[in-house]
Scaffold this motif. Structure first.
Motif, PDB file in Angstrom:
ATOM      1  N   TYR A  36      37.412  40.432  39.953  1.00 26.70           N
ATOM      2  CA  TYR A  36      37.707  41.744  41.039  1.00 26.70           C
ATOM      3  C   TYR A  36      36.478  42.516  41.139  1.00 26.70           C
ATOM      4  CZ  TYR A  36      38.770  46.841  41.071  1.00 26.70           C
ATOM      5  OH  TYR A  36      38.685  47.894  41.683  1.00 26.70           O
ATOM      6  N   ARG A  37      35.319  42.335  40.233  1.00 31.60           N
ATOM      7  CA  ARG A  37      33.996  42.874  40.541  1.00 31.60           C
ATOM      8  C   ARG A  37      33.376  42.036  41.621  1.00 31.60           C
ATOM      9  NH1 ARG A  37      30.186  43.613  36.850  1.00 31.60           N
ATOM     10  NH2 ARG A  37      29.777  45.433  37.650  1.00 31.60           N
TER      11      ARG A  37
ATOM     12  N   GLY B 137      47.086  38.653  37.536  1.00 29.76           N
ATOM     13  CA  GLY B 137      46.553  39.846  37.960  1.00 29.76           C
ATOM     14  C   GLY B 137      46.933  40.733  37.063  1.00 29.76           C
TER      15      GLY B 137
ATOM     16  N   ASP C 248      42.053  50.166  39.765  1.00 33.33           N
ATOM     17  CA  ASP C 248      42.021  48.587  40.049  1.00 33.33           C
ATOM     18  C   ASP C 248      43.259  48.020  40.188  1.00 33.33           C
ATOM     19  OD1 ASP C 248      39.360  49.139  39.336  1.00 33.33           O
ATOM     20  OD2 ASP C 248      39.967  49.074  37.067  1.00 33.33           O
TER      21      ASP C 248
ATOM     22  N   PHE D 188      43.923  43.833  41.167  1.00 35.50           N
ATOM     23  CA  PHE D 188      43.673  42.554  41.395  1.00 35.50           C
ATOM     24  C   PHE D 188      44.633  41.384  41.365  1.00 35.50           C
ATOM     25  CE2 PHE D 188      41.101  38.600  40.794  1.00 35.50           C
ATOM     26  CZ  PHE D 188      40.299  38.496  42.000  1.00 35.50           C
TER      27      PHE D 188
END
Length: 148
Positions: free
Chosen positions: A22-23, A62, A83, A85
């Motif tokens: 994700y980052r 996810g 967040d 993802f």
């Protein structure tokens, strides 16, 4: 079939790789130890709620991470959906929609006034998902931030 459930510290090895990816999506360096430490701290201090999507075999597909914040105007809790993802392999299978629906249910169950989120102006796929779920673009307030 996607199952969405609340994550615990026992799920750290499932969530940390997703969080690291994700980052990277947001142009940060891939750093699995940092991702693991950050998620471990959030969960151990109960500073966030993480919803984990898994397939029938238990593989992580996810996650959504929610942070509690408060509205002085509404005099209630709200949830910041910080967040979302889904792994590349699981995209297009309804995982994000399942995660978002569980986040909505969590907000309702906790008596929150609303959920809020932000996304990049260029992230049209996410915007289409959010709008299909009833999220509305804020045209009243302008949001600012200050790095410290």
């Amino acid at each position: 079939m996607t199952t969405v459930r609340y994550a615990t510290l026992d799920d750290l090895d499932l969530i940390a790789p997703l969080f690291a990816d994700y980052r990277v999506f947001y142009e940060q360096a891939h750093d699995l130890p940092a991702a693991r430490a950050f998620i471990a701290e959030r969960l151990s201090l109960r500073e966030s709620v993480i919803l984990l999507g898994q397939d029938n075999a238990g593989a992580a597909l996810g996650f959504v991470q929610l942070y509690p914040v408060f509205s002085s105007i509404a005099a209630k809790r709200i949830w910041l959906l910080s967040d979302l993802f889904v792994s590349d392999a699981a995209r297009g299978q309804g995982v994000a929609r399942s995660l978002m629906n569980k986040a909505t249910q969590h907000a309702r169950d906790s008596g929150a006034a609303w959920l809020e989120l932000s996304t990049a102006h260029t992230n049209s796929k996410a915007q289409a998902l959010y709008e299909s779920l009833g999220y509305q673009l804020d045209t009243v307030y302008r949001y600012y931030s200050l790095g410290v």
